[in-house]
Scaffold this active site. Structure first.
Site, PDB file in Angstrom:
ATOM      1  N   SER A  19      93.712   9.428 -43.379  1.00  0.00           N
ATOM      2  CA  SER A  19      94.165   8.499 -42.339  1.00  0.00           C
ATOM      3  C   SER A  19      93.928   9.126 -40.964  1.00  0.00           C
ATOM      4  O   SER A  19      93.427  10.243 -40.865  1.00  0.00           O
ATOM      5  CB  SER A  19      95.640   8.159 -42.548  1.00  0.00           C
ATOM      6  OG  SER A  19      96.397   9.346 -42.536  1.00  0.00           O
ATOM      7  N   ASP A  77      98.367  -0.037 -32.406  1.00  0.00           N
ATOM      8  CA  ASP A  77      96.935  -0.360 -32.388  1.00  0.00           C
ATOM      9  C   ASP A  77      96.650  -1.632 -31.595  1.00  0.00           C
ATOM     10  O   ASP A  77      95.567  -1.786 -31.030  1.00  0.00           O
ATOM     11  CB  ASP A  77      96.399  -0.504 -33.813  1.00  0.00           C
ATOM     12  CG  ASP A  77      95.925   0.846 -34.343  1.00  0.00           C
ATOM     13  OD1 ASP A  77      95.359   1.626 -33.561  1.00  0.00           O
ATOM     14  OD2 ASP A  77      96.155   1.129 -35.538  1.00  0.00           O
ATOM     15  N   LYS A 194      80.415  13.822 -50.097  1.00  0.00           N
ATOM     16  CA  LYS A 194      81.074  13.428 -51.348  1.00  0.00           C
ATOM     17  C   LYS A 194      82.365  12.617 -51.153  1.00  0.00           C
ATOM     18  O   LYS A 194      82.551  11.594 -51.816  1.00  0.00           O
ATOM     19  CB  LYS A 194      81.337  14.692 -52.189  1.00  0.00           C
ATOM     20  CG  LYS A 194      81.762  14.409 -53.627  1.00  0.00           C
ATOM     21  CD  LYS A 194      80.686  13.745 -54.451  1.00  0.00           C
ATOM     22  CE  LYS A 194      79.833  14.793 -55.153  1.00  0.00           C
ATOM     23  NZ  LYS A 194      78.647  14.197 -55.802  1.00  0.00           N
ATOM     24  N   GLN A 197      81.423   9.170 -50.537  1.00  0.00           N
ATOM     25  CA  GLN A 197      80.907   8.516 -51.747  1.00  0.00           C
ATOM     26  C   GLN A 197      82.056   8.048 -52.629  1.00  0.00           C
ATOM     27  O   GLN A 197      82.046   6.945 -53.172  1.00  0.00           O
ATOM     28  CB  GLN A 197      80.044   9.490 -52.541  1.00  0.00           C
ATOM     29  CG  GLN A 197      78.751   9.890 -51.843  1.00  0.00           C
ATOM     30  CD  GLN A 197      77.954  10.870 -52.699  1.00  0.00           C
ATOM     31  OE1 GLN A 197      77.861  10.713 -53.907  1.00  0.00           O
ATOM     32  NE2 GLN A 197      77.412  11.899 -52.073  1.00  0.00           N
ATOM     33  N   CYS A 386     112.228   0.625 -17.602  1.00  0.00           N
ATOM     34  CA  CYS A 386     113.285   0.125 -18.489  1.00  0.00           C
ATOM     35  C   CYS A 386     114.502   1.050 -18.441  1.00  0.00           C
ATOM     36  O   CYS A 386     115.216   1.040 -17.450  1.00  0.00           O
ATOM     37  CB  CYS A 386     112.728  -0.069 -19.887  1.00  0.00           C
ATOM     38  SG  CYS A 386     113.593  -1.365 -20.791  1.00  0.00           S
ATOM     39  N   GLY A 388     114.503   3.981 -17.707  1.00  0.00           N
ATOM     40  CA  GLY A 388     114.250   4.788 -16.508  1.00  0.00           C
ATOM     41  C   GLY A 388     114.716   4.101 -15.234  1.00  0.00           C
ATOM     42  O   GLY A 388     115.108   4.752 -14.265  1.00  0.00           O
ATOM     43  N   MET A 389     114.696   2.759 -15.231  1.00  0.00           N
ATOM     44  CA  MET A 389     115.257   2.017 -14.084  1.00  0.00           C
ATOM     45  C   MET A 389     116.784   2.038 -14.176  1.00  0.00           C
ATOM     46  O   MET A 389     117.481   2.272 -13.185  1.00  0.00           O
ATOM     47  CB  MET A 389     114.777   0.574 -14.112  1.00  0.00           C
ATOM     48  CG  MET A 389     115.644  -0.349 -13.255  1.00  0.00           C
ATOM     49  SD  MET A 389     115.113  -2.052 -13.384  1.00  0.00           S
ATOM     50  CE  MET A 389     116.360  -2.927 -12.463  1.00  0.00           C
ATOM     51  N   GLN A 390     117.287   1.827 -15.376  1.00  0.00           N
ATOM     52  CA  GLN A 390     118.750   1.808 -15.554  1.00  0.00           C
ATOM     53  C   GLN A 390     119.351   3.147 -15.122  1.00  0.00           C
ATOM     54  O   GLN A 390     120.394   3.202 -14.476  1.00  0.00           O
ATOM     55  CB  GLN A 390     119.086   1.497 -17.017  1.00  0.00           C
ATOM     56  CG  GLN A 390     118.587   0.110 -17.455  1.00  0.00           C
ATOM     57  CD  GLN A 390     118.775  -0.168 -18.952  1.00  0.00           C
ATOM     58  OE1 GLN A 390     119.215   0.684 -19.710  1.00  0.00           O
ATOM     59  NE2 GLN A 390     118.442  -1.384 -19.379  1.00  0.00           N
ATOM     60  N   HIS A 525     108.036  -3.401 -18.985  1.00  0.00           N
ATOM     61  CA  HIS A 525     107.084  -2.349 -19.375  1.00  0.00           C
ATOM     62  C   HIS A 525     105.688  -2.657 -18.820  1.00  0.00           C
ATOM     63  O   HIS A 525     104.856  -3.231 -19.518  1.00  0.00           O
ATOM     64  CB  HIS A 525     107.035  -2.233 -20.904  1.00  0.00           C
ATOM     65  CG  HIS A 525     108.279  -1.667 -21.470  1.00  0.00           C
ATOM     66  ND1 HIS A 525     108.480  -0.316 -21.591  1.00  0.00           N
ATOM     67  CD2 HIS A 525     109.402  -2.258 -21.908  1.00  0.00           C
ATOM     68  CE1 HIS A 525     109.677  -0.094 -22.094  1.00  0.00           C
ATOM     69  NE2 HIS A 525     110.262  -1.258 -22.298  1.00  0.00           N
ATOM     70  N   GLU A 527     103.276  -0.731 -18.406  1.00  0.00           N
ATOM     71  CA  GLU A 527     102.224   0.019 -19.102  1.00  0.00           C
ATOM     72  C   GLU A 527     101.525  -0.812 -20.174  1.00  0.00           C
ATOM     73  O   GLU A 527     100.369  -0.541 -20.516  1.00  0.00           O
ATOM     74  CB  GLU A 527     102.797   1.303 -19.723  1.00  0.00           C
ATOM     75  CG  GLU A 527     103.716   1.140 -20.933  1.00  0.00           C
ATOM     76  CD  GLU A 527     105.183   0.842 -20.583  1.00  0.00           C
ATOM     77  OE1 GLU A 527     105.445   0.439 -19.434  1.00  0.00           O
ATOM     78  OE2 GLU A 527     106.046   1.003 -21.463  1.00  0.00           O
TER      79      GLU A 527
END
Ligand code: GLN
Length: 553
Positions: A19, A77, A194, A197, A386, A388-390, A525, A527
């Site tokens: 993964s 994702d 391999k 495969q 968020c 961080g504002m509070q 948010h 971002e």
């Protein structure tokens, strides 16, 4: 852009060997390349885990929870997909086994199956197939990434469903891309084919034949290995694509194009002649990433500092802000809990800007408050997101207007005891579009937050109105608690402006210190909406301020 092919083409992206090979990134880059050739795309993620949604999964384990405009809590994702294609993801772009099973079981309880025996095939697979096809008429290409690796027990219904799906569709409407790893054995100096495969053998045993192999490797794949892979895995030699390690993910579209991924995909569908790609946007992005003209240092004061994926979108948005200002943003993760024991100054001095991200729970919050004090007093650019504002508002309440026991109800709820004056309170009822939403304190599990896109009005003449260049915005939310407007007047008198409000004027969306070069807290948010080719205005200006500050520090 509307559809220009008459029937949507489906690309299924699976993974093998190990993964974390960057399947999401490969899918996103392919989406961007198809767009560069003028096609419309949508990307989708099918996750085999049993959680109904990622909203309640630990960010330590699973990375950040990405939020869509329509309020879905999804896998990170989907953030990659949006950052590379600019196509806003929807609720219907992410599904897990848990969600599929719960829908099937709900239908069974409702009697929709008329008493039939409910089985994985066809009931579960039908549900998956229906999900894959949602909105197919809107796009040229639907790219569906299957989470996990081939051979995982829980992934089987998904693999079976995509096999059936490709049979249900017209011939040539679906292709399969398989991503694997070619390990390099140092002792013998060889790339090993391999494991790939074996992985393809596993796929074929469940009826799936890959059309394209994307092979992650440290270096280039020699012709000999490429031919061997083609021969043993039953793909064409020009459909064995190398995915070399890259210094920046933002080079991925160009790198995959150079290796021929988009060409191989169009060939596999028999599309000819192929439209020429316009890659200027990605060339510009790569140029900005690889050729910065300076550096800035930003501290992220948070709790999940062990796993950068917990703040994936923030890290990316900072990079975008850097690209807009032609600087490289060096991020350091600073553990907020340290400041609960020690003075913050020695840890924060030398940073050109400070960001306090979102978070849940009380742990680390006193440290975040100290970071806000440091930034306010020393005039260091501060972006609070968020939580961080509070924290910035609680800091102002405690240290500037003298509400000594100011805090958030969130922390009191955690211990079941009233300790704080709730400057930040638990919201029970609010308006989303034309609807009224309500909840109780006990509802505090997945899906009971203020989630998704909400409008906000910006106050004329404020810093944020200037940064955004507009008076109304919409941004994505994911939180339960809100800053209480009952302290607004007092706080504004000392200079903390409530410069962004919900349209009904009840919910503070943005606060800013007016006598500070750059101190902004946002309840949403930003971002989540930043893109490398379209950096979010707040991140762009935050890094500009950091750059200005770097000349002073
Ligand atoms: N824990 C806070 C709330 O629920 C902040 C959430 C966040 O930062 N995303 O309101």
């Amino acid at each position: 852009m509307g559809a220009c092919l008459n029937l949507a083409k489906f690309v299924f992206i699976t993974g093998g060997v190990v993964s974390s090979l960057g399947k999401g990134l490969a899918s996103a880059a392919l989406g961007a390349l198809l767009q560069a050739r003028g096609y419309s795309v949508r990307l989708r993620k099918l996750d085999p885990y049993l959680n109904v949604d990622p909203g309640t999964m630990s960010p330590f384990e699973h990375g950040e929870v990405f939020v869509t405009d329509d309020g879905a809590e999804t896998d990170l994702d989907l953030g990659h997909y949006e950052r590379f294609t600019g196509v806003a993801a929807r609720k219907t772009d992410s599904v897990s086994s848990g969600r599929i099973y719960s829908t099937v079981l709900e239908k069974e309880r409702r009697g929709d199956y008329l008493g039939k025996t409910i089985q994985v095939i066809p009931h579960v697979t039908n549900e998956i197939k229906e999900f894959i096809a949602i909105g197919e008429e809107e796009v040229d290409f639907m790219l569906c990434e299957i989470g996990g690796t081939v051979g995982d027990i829980e992934g089987l219904p998904f693999f079976e469903a995509i096999r059936q799906f490709s049979q249900d569709k017209s011939r040539g409407q679906c292709i399969f891309v398989h991503l694997t790893l070619l390990p390099f054995i140092k002792a013998s100096g060889e790339l090993k084919t391999k494991p790939t495969q074996h992985s393809v053998k596993e796929l074929r045993s469940i009826g799936l034949t890959p059309d394209i192999l994307v092979c992650r490797s440290e270096g280039i794949i020699p012709e000999k290995e490429r031919e061997k892979l083609a021969l043993f895995c039953n793909v064409r030699a020009d459909s064995v694509i190398t995915a070399q390690d890259l210094k920046s993910i933002y080079e991925a579209p160009l790198a995959y194009h150079k290796e021929g991924l988009d060409q191989a995909v169009l060939d596999a569908f028999g599309i000819a002649p192929v439209p020429k790609p316009d890659l200027r946007q990605w060339e510009d992005v790569a140029d900005r990433v690889y050729n910065p003209e300076g550096h800035v240092k930003v501290a992220i004061v948070g709790k999940y500092t062990q796993l950068e994926d917990a703040y994936k979108s923030i890290a990316e948005a900072l990079t975008h802000g850097g690209m807009a200002n032609r600087v490289c943003v060096n991020v350091e993760w600073v553990d907020a809990e340290i400041f609960e024991r020690e003075d913050a100054a020695p840890y924060l001095q030398g940073f050109h800007a400070i960001l306090v991200p979102g978070g849940f729970g009380e742990r680390g919050t006193e440290g975040k408050i100290k970071a806000a004090t440091f930034a306010r007093e020393r005039k260091v650019p501060y972006l609070g997101i968020c939580l961080g504002m509070q924290m910035a508002v609680i800091e102002a309440a405690r240290n500037v207007i003298g509400v000594k026991d100011a805090g958030s109800e969130e922390f009191d709820h955690e211990v079941g005891q009233r300790r704080f004056e709730p400057v930040v309170y638990h919201l029970k009822e609010w308006v989303q579009g034309n609807y009224k939403v309500s909840r109780r304190v006990g509802d505090d599990k997945g899906g009971t937050m203020r989630l998704g896109a909400y409008d906000a009005q910006l106050i004329e003449g404020s810093k944020v109105a200037e940064v955004y260049g507009t008076g109304s915005i919409d941004e994505r939310h994911r939180h339960r608690y809100e800053v209480d407007i009952k302290y607004r007047d007092q706080l504004e008198k000392v200079g903390l402006r409530f410069s962004g409000m919900s349209p009904d004027g009840r919910l503070p969306e943005i606060v800013e210190w007016s006598d500070h070069p750059w101190f902004i807290g946002v309840q949403f948010h930003p971002e989540l909406k930043s893109k490398p080719f379209d950096p979010h205005p707040l991140f762009k200006d935050f890094i500009r301020a950091a750059k200005d500050n770097s000349r002073l520090v």
